[in-house]
Each structure stands twice: as structure tokens, then as C-alpha cells.
Motif scaffolding. Sequence first.
Motif, PDB file in Angstrom:
ATOM      1  N   UNK A  60       0.838  -1.209   0.000  1.00 39.49           N
ATOM      2  CA  UNK A  60       0.000   0.000   0.000  1.00 39.49           C
ATOM      3  C   UNK A  60       0.871   1.256   0.000  1.00 39.49           C
ATOM      4  N   UNK A  61       1.929   1.239   0.810  1.00 36.05           N
ATOM      5  CA  UNK A  61       2.810   2.415   0.837  1.00 36.05           C
ATOM      6  C   UNK A  61       3.469   2.618  -0.525  1.00 36.05           C
ATOM      7  N   UNK A  62       3.790   1.523  -1.192  1.00 37.34           N
ATOM      8  CA  UNK A  62       4.367   1.657  -2.542  1.00 37.34           C
ATOM      9  C   UNK A  62       3.312   2.247  -3.481  1.00 37.34           C
ATOM     10  N   UNK A  63       2.065   1.814  -3.304  1.00 34.83           N
ATOM     11  CA  UNK A  63       0.963   2.343  -4.108  1.00 34.83           C
ATOM     12  C   UNK A  63       0.776   3.839  -3.906  1.00 34.83           C
ATOM     13  N   UNK A 297      -3.456   9.093  -4.393  1.00 32.85           N
ATOM     14  CA  UNK A 297      -2.703   8.103  -3.606  1.00 32.85           C
ATOM     15  C   UNK A 297      -3.623   7.307  -2.681  1.00 32.85           C
ATOM     16  N   UNK A 298      -4.683   7.959  -2.169  1.00 37.18           N
ATOM     17  CA  UNK A 298      -5.626   7.229  -1.310  1.00 37.18           C
ATOM     18  C   UNK A 298      -6.363   6.171  -2.126  1.00 37.18           C
ATOM     19  N   UNK A 299      -6.717   6.530  -3.356  1.00 39.18           N
ATOM     20  CA  UNK A 299      -7.426   5.568  -4.212  1.00 39.18           C
ATOM     21  C   UNK A 299      -6.561   4.334  -4.449  1.00 39.18           C
ATOM     22  N   UNK A 300      -5.256   4.541  -4.607  1.00 45.40           N
ATOM     23  CA  UNK A 300      -4.320   3.407  -4.776  1.00 45.40           C
ATOM     24  C   UNK A 300      -4.303   2.540  -3.518  1.00 45.40           C
ATOM     25  N   UNK A 305      -5.651  -2.391  -0.671  1.00 41.02           N
ATOM     26  CA  UNK A 305      -6.227  -2.900   0.582  1.00 41.02           C
ATOM     27  C   UNK A 305      -7.391  -3.842   0.330  1.00 41.02           C
ATOM     28  N   UNK A 306      -8.222  -3.516  -0.647  1.00 39.63           N
ATOM     29  CA  UNK A 306      -9.383  -4.371  -0.947  1.00 39.63           C
ATOM     30  C   UNK A 306      -8.954  -5.762  -1.414  1.00 39.63           C
TER      31      UNK A 306
END
Length: 458
Positions: A60-63, A297-300, A305-306
Motif C-alpha cells: 500500500x505504501x508503494x501504491x 494516492x488514497x485511491x491506490x 487494501x481491498x
Amino acid sequence: MKTIIEPFRIKSVEPIYFNSREQREIILADAHHNPFLIDARDVLIDLLTDSGTSAMSSHQWAGIMQGDESYAGSPSFYRFERAVKNITGMPFIIPTHQGRAAEKILFSSLGGAGKFFVSNTLFDTTRANIEYSGAEGVDFICEAGRHPSIPAPFKGNLDVEALKSFIEKKGAENIPMCIITVTNNSGGGQPVSMQNIREVKALCVAHGIPLFIDACRFAENAYFIKLREDGYKDKNVLDIAREMFSYADGATMSAKKDAFANIGGFLALTNEQLAQQCRNLLIITEGFPTYGGLAGRDLEAIAIGLEEVLDESYLQYRIRSIEYLTEKLHEAGVPVMRPAGGHAVYLDAKAFLPHIPVSQYPGQALVGALYLEGGIRGVEIGSLMFGKYDAQGQLIPAALELVRLAIPRRVYTQSHIDYVAEVIIEVFQHRDQIKGLHITEEAPMLRHFTVKLKPVVA
Ligand code: F0G
């Protein structure tokens, strides 16, 4: 069977801060006995909520670094949209900054005076958004869901018979929607069975009422179905989740829960006309439809996460850690809701503190005692949160007086959980010394966030 271990290792740590009981006494009094008014720095183990408090993964952090911040048509939006569609199967996906923003848009479009929104149990922001539109929210929780100490596999189920008579009495034309909350947060994080979703769907179809899912904890619910419902043992959790959504005409979700995101949410719809209406509102409240109230970035982070939340080794560890704490408490005689829910342990404050009348908010008193004893922050889910007043100003209590200890996802380890159990058991042993509270100041809506209280002097 070997110990079920955390299915991750820790790459980055965050300190927690210790303080003394004397310091906590001053802090609690300064916070007017309201945990929402305590600074997070003054809390040792924060179980106020599992919302927005997850530890994100390295993926997620990479995303986050790959988030594309274009105003319109960002690839991060399409990635997010694909992830939500993949699970819900719904064609119209609208990003919002959190769950309640999706609710506000939905109920502004469909609410209004004289209407009833029916549910197994509405969460407080959902109910507040319904009421703000002038409509009324009505809960139909099944009988098993009303008894914290009696175990049953699906205590989040909606009472179909009760809903049926309500529809006949009020008229389907006055009921714009039925909402199933999975898992049932305000009713103990208890799951809803696929069978129940199917039955509710059939009733809704017979009366032309759309069925929505409040999907904050859909993966936890799907995993419970796998564990507890006949015919699902060999299905994967993604397919179970897809089946749940296949019965729904729409869904709202707070991505701050089962998407491991620190912010975010969405509205997923099957009706194009409603989607258009909601997008029009979205533009004036949240933002352009390809970002809603979120950064790229939140959307990523949500999209990733999903996918991660459907990993069964994660879900096994998640559900087991809540069960582990529940069992430890039960063995020590502490009245706790059973079986364990999906995201939190719920203490039965009425049974824990029988000497404190409901009008003196036993749940809130217990929240204070846990903080004083061990720096643990929980939240009352009882008459402080849901109580109303009658025409004479007398309290109409909530059905249950619970204290929720919500476990953030992937944040605390087993020794943190052991410590929590020790503190609760210690408080239980001295429960007769805990005093009730009275309100000195309150807001007209969602009063628990800002309420001020004082101990009752005997
Ligand atoms: N629906 C349910 C079932 C929830 O639990 C929540 C939030 C919401 C909707 C609203 O989502 O916070 O993103 O606006 N529950 C949090 C909690 C706040 O602590 O249980 P949100």
C-alpha cells in the motif's frame, strides 16, 4: 493445531507512551469522562475504533508513491474502480472521503420526511444522515442479537418477519431502502448469514424496495459465512463476498475498515439514474467523480487494501485474535458478548456493573475505569450513544449497554492483547468501586462525541 500467528512481520514501528494512574486520573477528569476528549498521546492501547487506524502494508505504501493526482481521469481512479467492481460487481462506483459522505449523498437523494429506512441495525452516522434528511431509521435485529451472552452463529441477522409486518403497516412506498450492515457494528460486530441476506432480498423484491449493503466490514462477514454457514466451507472469500453483493442494489463503504486505508469510502450502485443524481451531489460536496473526496494516492491504497483483506491467512488471524481476547475474558467470568464479533470485543456493561442504573451510563463508567486502570481507550455503545429523551425529558435507554474495544487491523500484537485482558480482569475484580456518571453538557445529535460528564456523588 499450532498458534495462529500474525501473518506479517514488522518493518516500521511507532512508539506508544506510558503514563501513571495518577496522571490518568487528571487526564480523565480534564476530558470530562469522555474518551473522545482524551489526547491520543495520553492513551497506551487505543481501541476507540478500528476505523482509519489500520497499519498499511508495504504494497500500500508503494501504491501511495504511484498515486496519480490528475484532477480528471486519473489512472488511480480506474485502478480503484476496478478493485471495487471486482468485488461488488456493481457498474457505478463513486469515491467519497469516508463512509458517511457516501451516506450523506445517498440519503440526500432518497430521504425526506415521512420515509422509513429499515435495517438490521443502522450505524450511528447512517442513522444521523437518515434523520438529517427528515426520514426515520428503524432497526429489526433478530432475537439472538438482543442477548449478548447467548451464543448464536449469525447474531447480526435481520428479523425478516418483523420487517414484513412493518412493510405491511407503513406501506412499501414509504420505504425507500433496506440496509443490511455487515458485520453489524452497533450490534456487536456480529455477522449476517447469506441465507438471511437472501431472505431479506426476496422480501424487498416482493415489495419493490431496493436492498443496500453497508459494507464496511464485508470481508470479515464473508469469512464468518465461510466458517459458520453450511455450503461455504470450500468457497473462497472473494466468491462469498461477490455473492453477498449480488443480492444488493447498492452499497456504501467506509474504506477505513476492511480496505486498510486511513481515509476513504465509496458508493457503489446498479441504478444509472441514481448514480447520476449522486454524482451531481458529489461534485458540489466531495469533488469530481474520478477522485471524490480523495487524493489519487488514497485511491491506490484502497484498491490494494481491498485485495489484501480477502487473504484468508489474514482473516483467520484477524477473527482469531478477537476470539482469543473474548475467550480469555469469558473464562475469567467477565460478561462479554459471545461469540466474538469480527472487529471488536464487546463488554456487557449492564452485567459488568449491575449496581449502576442505566440512567447513570454504566458503559461510559466502564470506559473510564479501563482507561484509569491500564490506559486503554474503548467506547460506549449504549444509552449515551443511542439513548433518546421522551416528552418529559426522561431517558429512553438503548437496547444494550455495551463497551466496544475495537481492534485496529494489523497494529497490535498478541502481548498487547494479553495486556488488555489483564487490565479488564483487574477492573472486573474491583467493579463494585466504579461509580455512575451524569451528563453536564450535551449536543442535540451524536452527543457521545462531545458530551461532558461527572461522577455521581452518592
Ligand atoms: N457504517 C458502519 C457500519 C460503520 O461502522 C461506520 C464507521 C460508518 C458506516 C461510517 O464510516 O467513519 O468512514 O464515515 N464506523 C466507525 C467506528 C467510525 O468506529 O465504528 P466513516
